[in-house]
Structures are given as C-alpha cells and as structure tokens.
Design a protein around this motif. Structure first.
Motif, PDB file in Angstrom:
ATOM      1  N   TRP A  21       0.835  -1.218   0.000  1.00 52.82           N
ATOM      2  CA  TRP A  21       0.000   0.000   0.000  1.00 52.82           C
ATOM      3  C   TRP A  21       0.871   1.270   0.000  1.00 52.82           C
ATOM      4  CZ3 TRP A  21      -3.939   1.194   4.578  1.00 52.82           C
ATOM      5  CH2 TRP A  21      -4.619   2.381   4.302  1.00 52.82           C
ATOM      6  N   GLY A  24       2.384   2.984  -3.030  1.00 50.85           N
ATOM      7  CA  GLY A  24       1.564   3.803  -3.930  1.00 50.85           C
ATOM      8  C   GLY A  24       1.964   5.274  -3.895  1.00 50.85           C
ATOM      9  N   GLY A  30      -2.917   7.997   0.944  1.00 48.31           N
ATOM     10  CA  GLY A  30      -1.523   7.553   0.936  1.00 48.31           C
ATOM     11  C   GLY A  30      -0.848   7.686   2.292  1.00 48.31           C
ATOM     12  N   THR A  56      -1.038  -6.024  -3.472  1.00 55.01           N
ATOM     13  CA  THR A  56      -1.192  -4.632  -3.869  1.00 55.01           C
ATOM     14  C   THR A  56      -2.660  -4.398  -4.220  1.00 55.01           C
ATOM     15  OG1 THR A  56      -0.399  -2.897  -5.390  1.00 55.01           O
ATOM     16  CG2 THR A  56      -0.478  -5.141  -6.265  1.00 55.01           C
ATOM     17  N   TYR A  60      -4.127   1.783  -4.788  1.00 54.02           N
ATOM     18  CA  TYR A  60      -2.976   2.306  -4.034  1.00 54.02           C
ATOM     19  C   TYR A  60      -2.150   3.243  -4.933  1.00 54.02           C
ATOM     20  CZ  TYR A  60      -3.987  -1.555  -0.750  1.00 54.02           C
ATOM     21  OH  TYR A  60      -4.590  -2.431   0.133  1.00 54.02           O
ATOM     22  N   SER A  65       1.309   1.811  -7.068  1.00 49.25           N
ATOM     23  CA  SER A  65       1.848   0.661  -6.331  1.00 49.25           C
ATOM     24  C   SER A  65       2.010  -0.538  -7.265  1.00 49.25           C
ATOM     25  CB  SER A  65       0.931   0.310  -5.153  1.00 49.25           C
ATOM     26  OG  SER A  65       1.312  -0.910  -4.581  1.00 49.25           O
ATOM     27  N   HIS A 129     -11.983  -5.538  -3.537  1.00 42.63           N
ATOM     28  CA  HIS A 129     -11.394  -4.784  -2.420  1.00 42.63           C
ATOM     29  C   HIS A 129     -12.399  -4.489  -1.291  1.00 42.63           C
ATOM     30  CE1 HIS A 129      -7.938  -1.696  -1.681  1.00 42.63           C
ATOM     31  NE2 HIS A 129      -8.354  -2.210  -0.557  1.00 42.63           N
TER      32      HIS A 129
END
Ligand SMILES: NC(=O)c1ccc[n+]([C@@H]2O[C@H](COP(=O)([O-])OP(=O)(O)OC[C@H]3O[C@@H](n4cnc5c(N)ncnc54)[C@H](OP(=O)(O)O)[C@@H]3O)[C@@H](O)[C@H]2O)c1
Length: 316
Positions: A21, A24, A30, A56, A60, A65, A129
């Motif tokens: 993460w 990224g 972030g 990943t 990200y 990422s 996700h």
C-alpha cells in the motif's frame, strides 16, 4: 519460512506476505512521501529473505503501487505470487475519496489495466477490495464476472476483502471464494466471532491485513515521524486519547517480545498468525530495514501462556 495453503486447493504461501500500500506514494489515502527505489529495495529484500507473495491494489496511488510491484517482480526474475484488488476507483478529482465500482465490465477493464501496470498476463489472486455501496451493482453480477475472468485465465484465484459472512455466502454459492482479506490485529478482533469460524469451516484462506495496526504496534511507532498527508493522521486509532492508550499496550507487550529477542511488531503478527483460521499476515514495509525486522514474525509459534499474557497486556 513456514508456508500454509491458501484455502481449499490453493497455493502454498509464506505466512508473512508483503503489503505494498505505502508503495503507492502520496494520494488521498496515501502514507505521505515514499521513494520508489526504497519500495523496490524493500520488496527485493522480502523476496531474498524467502517471502513468496506481494499484495497490492489498483487504488494504491491510483495504479502507482502496481507499477512499482511490477518493477520489483521483474528485477527479482523468479516467480512471485502477486495479489491485487479491484473495485475502488478514483473519484471525480484525485483529491476526492475513491469510489466503489464493481460493475462487471468495469471489473474487466480494471483487471486489464492492473495487468498492464504489473506487466503480467495473469494475476495470481484477484480480490474484490470492498463491497460496492456506490453503483448499486448486484454482488452476484460482480462475482460472476470475477469467475468469468478466472475461466479466461486472467487470474488464477479469486478472493474478496472486507466482506462479512452473508456476502461471503452469496459469492461462495456461485464460485469458490479462495480467500478473504480482513483487518485483524490485537486492536481489531471483530472477525473472531463469526467470520474466522466461517472461513475455517468453508476452506476459505484468510490473509489478514494491518497486523501491526498500520505500524502502531511495531514497537517503534512515533507520531512525529508521520507525514502531514499520511492517512493515519485522521484515523481514530491514532487520535488522542486512543493513541496514548494503544502505545501503553505496546509497552506492556514489550517484555514478552524481548524475551525472544523480537520486536513488538513481530509479536503482534505472530499473535495474528496463531489463530487456526489464518493463512498469512500481510505486513507493510517502506524499507529493507523494516522488512528484515518484520520477517522475524514468521516461524514463531506462541505458547498458550504467551498468548494469555498477550491478551492480559490488552487490559481485558
Ligand atoms: N484490503 C484492504 O482493505 C487493506 C487495508 C489495509 C491494508 N491492506 C494490505 O495490508 C498491508 C499491510 O497493512 P498496513 O500496511 O496497513 O499495516 P501494517 O503492516 O500493520 O503496518 C505497516 C506500516 O508499519 C510501519 N512499519 C513496518 N515495519 C516496521 C518496523 N519494522 N518498524 C517500525 N515500523 C514499521 C510502516 O509505516 P511507518 O514506517 O510509516 O510507520 C509500514 O508502512 C497493506 O500494505 C496492504 O497490502 C489491505
């Protein structure tokens, strides 16, 4: 390093996975500035030390990422199990919160874009996700597309993240859910009640995220090191009075870790891995030095007495 099977019929993964993460770089969710060379060096260190998989997500750094992971995998030059995720997309502007999008055709486009950034023909594990609360898409349609992409050979296994039992059941009835990626740490134990027993019962692998609660339990967390644009600045675990309470738990855990020459972060991840439903803990790292420390979380079976002492340190 110990490996465990990821769900029924799944691959053998090292119990410590690498979380990409922070790789990224700066974006609305972030971790502040992050040098790509440090991220690649951290991933290479992880792979050289025997780790075999990287997690990943397309969101990200809005793809960044994945690009960095692709670079590290190519530099390593040997097979690496790569997991990515779909379903979170950029808002109207880069400063807006990401939105959900699990419309079937969008999922296909998102996977194609991920494969391009990763420079792969097939991703090993493709995960949803988050549930889609924005587009009104029926989960059956989204999961149906995940199964189609698996049939087409664009992903070897399909899994989900941040799903509860009713959502898992809906998917599993259509096509096997290979894995669930839930939050799990000493400070976040909600999944113990229903979700972990369900996964154990149904042969669904569990790859837990944020085992050190985003670094809070690393044993050397310092809020003064956290950049102004790091998402943790707004997260409840990192706000007072919670922050001070959480750091007091770290100090109570320290003697248990130090008795083994380990960090509190190692203890936090080893504790997560001690649950029988767990396949892996995904640990994020921003440098090779952090990776070198974190790998000592693996191959550390805690005794029942140590597990009791860990829970006592929480103050319950
Ligand atoms: N599916 C999802 O919704 C979801 C959500 C969250 C995470 N994840 C995945 O899980 C991975 C891991 O979670 P996470 O990164 O949130 O949490 P984590 O693994 O608990 O913490 C990682 C952070 O801790 C700090 N750290 C790492 N090693 C350290 C060490 N040895 N000493 C001191 N500090 C150290 C680093 O940040 P600082 O150095 O800046 O403190 C690092 O970014 C992510 O990278 C991602 O792949 C998935």
């Amino acid at each position: 390093m110990e490996t465990r099977q990821l769900g029924f019929g799944g691959p053998q993964l090292t119990t410590v996975g690498f979380g990409a993460w922070a790789a990224g770089g700066p974006y609305v969710f972030g971790w502040g500035p992050q040098d790509d060379n440090d991220s690649v060096a951290a991933m290479l260190k992880y792979l050289e030390l025997g780790g075999n998989w990287i997690d990943t997500a397309a969101v990200y750094g809005f793809g960044h990422s994945e690009t960095v992971v692709g670079r590290a995998v190519r530099e390593f030059g040997q097979p690496v199990f790569v997991a990515t995720k779909c379903g979170r997309v950029r808002g109207a502007t880069a400063a807006d919160r990401p939105q959900s999008d699990l419309r079937p055709e969008s999922i296909r486009q998102q996977l194609d874009a991920s494969l391009q950034r990763l420079q792969l023909d097939c991703v090993d594990l493709f995960q949803v996700h988050w549930p889609d609360n924005d587009t009104g898409t029926a989960l059956e349609d989204s999961w149906g597309m995940m199964a189609t992409l698996q049939d087409e050979g664009k992903c070897r296994f399909i899994g989900v993240s941040n799903f509860d039992v009713p959502l898992l059941e809906k998917c599993h009835a259509i096509r096997r859910v290979q894995s669930l990626q839930p939050p799990y740490s000493l400070l976040r134990r909600e999944i113990e009640a229903e979700i972990l027993p369900w996964c154990l019962e149904n042969g669904v692998g569990v790859v837990a995220y944020s085992p050190m609660q985003a670094g809070l339990l690393s044993g050397s967390f310092d809020i003064n090191r956290v950049a102004e644009d790091d998402w943790r600045r707004k997260n409840p675990f990192f706000q007072e009075p919670e922050l001070t309470k959480n750091l007091a738990i770290v100090e109570r855990l320290r003697p248990i870790a130090e008795a083994h020459g380990k960090t509190v972060g190692n203890l936090a991840a080893a504790w997560v891995l001690s649950h029988p439903a767990l396949t892996c803990a995904i640990i994020g790292a921003r440098s090779p030095q952090q990776v070198a420390q974190n790998m000592a979380s693996a191959d550390w079976p805690l005794t029942d007495e140590e597990k009791m002492n860990v829970l006592a340190a929480l103050g319950h």
